[in-house]
Design a protein around this motif. Sequence first.
Motif, mmCIF file in Angstrom:
data_model
loop_
_atom_site.group_PDB
_atom_site.id
_atom_site.type_symbol
_atom_site.label_atom_id
_atom_site.label_comp_id
_atom_site.label_asym_id
_atom_site.label_seq_id
_atom_site.Cartn_x
_atom_site.Cartn_y
_atom_site.Cartn_z
ATOM 1 N N GLY A 1 98.098 44.416 125.182
ATOM 2 C CA GLY A 1 99.133 45.179 124.511
ATOM 3 C C GLY A 1 99.492 46.466 125.237
ATOM 4 O O GLY A 1 100.508 47.083 124.968
ATOM 5 N N SER B 1 93.865 46.216 119.432
ATOM 6 C CA SER B 1 94.240 44.865 119.012
ATOM 7 C C SER B 1 93.518 44.535 117.719
ATOM 8 O O SER B 1 92.608 45.257 117.285
ATOM 9 N N PRO C 1 99.035 43.906 118.886
ATOM 10 C CA PRO C 1 98.617 42.557 119.269
ATOM 11 C C PRO C 1 97.622 41.986 118.247
ATOM 12 O O PRO C 1 96.590 42.598 117.967
ATOM 13 N N ALA D 1 89.583 39.850 123.364
ATOM 14 C CA ALA D 1 89.836 41.051 122.574
ATOM 15 C C ALA D 1 88.544 41.827 122.359
ATOM 16 O O ALA D 1 88.534 43.065 122.378
#
Length: 406
Positions: free
Chosen positions: A68, A159, A177, A321
């Motif tokens: 992101g 995220s 995100p 992530a």
Amino acid sequence: MPRAPLLRVPYTDPLPAPKIIPTSASTASGAIAALVDFLSPSLLPSKTSTSQTTARSKLSTSPLYSSGDGGGGGGKTLLLTGAGISVASGLADYRGTNGTYTLNKTYRPIYFNEFCESHEARKRYWARSFLGWTNLEKARPNKAHEACGDLGQIGVVGSLITQNVDSFHPTAHPHLPTTELHGYLRSLVCLTCRSEYPRNTFQSQLSRLNPTWAAFLAEMLACGALDTENPDERRKKGLKTNPDGDVDIPDAPYTTFRYPACPVCLEKPPKRADGGGGTVRVQTDRDGAWDPKSEGGVLKPAVIMFGESIPAATKIAAEKAVDAADRILVVGSSLATYSAWRLVKMAKERHMPIGVLNMGGVRGEDAFFGDVEAANTGREAVRCSENAEKVLPQVVRILQEMKGRG
């Protein structure tokens, strides 16, 4: 005789009461202070270790990687949310005070293999979902979802991973995100051609194919039975409620329910996957309902059912992530599903600070907080049992003020 494949059943055992960390987080104001202390390092430049930075550099070369902000953790926090965050939106959770597993001991979700193999099981599923969809469709994100977006806007959160299938997160904060770990109910996916299909359109078709059920739905809406997700209130009106837009009607004639076929497969039948030549037969009755003589064209909700594997791309995105973050905060989840619990386990193995904001217990939380030092004020770990919709907006306000002063 070969054994049937083992399925990972939902974890429904009672969870022990949480041990609040730090002890000052036992009140709402104390929890807010501890959460601010936990999240505030994400306002500062990253102090990521060399090993983590190297790992992230390798991850950023993957076409599936998306942070992101162009790559790197940036010292940011990863949010992992569950059903508890959507309770304030009027939806039921699983293991809370009024959760499905708490009040409806006989609840058993449909399994992926049942849905794929049984026309009767699909009729029962879609009949219940047809009634439950109305309440889910009209529900909206709450202040906790908005606070998650605000944390992203001020640079604290990089995220978010959600176990929820209600689409509230991407609706509330499209800029942040978000990985929908267990899929989403806003669409269906064809088991044969993998095309997606809007649920609203599907709902209209169900209504047309099942006029008696549509009349019953109108009756339930008129009497207010679907105005609440509270199981006791619905039960008084002859309904049982389950998560994910699923309503149970005792002794209902589910065998009469009909559902449409995939329109893409009807228009252009796909080739057989077995390489035998020819196309998959997909047909409907004269009203457009899926015919059990068909060989494919079955539409399934675009969610991960029990017994179904999470797509590899989704699993990889969730793992990356975790790798791209410096700390993780769980909001509104008991981590009872292994797919979510293992992500926090990954974070623990990477020596990341872990925070949990959840009403009630969390599966195996001793493993996450057993080594927390007594002097911790929230910076290295936080565990509080407060209402996310009430505390998160206040946490955001304080962090915004801190950023303004910085």
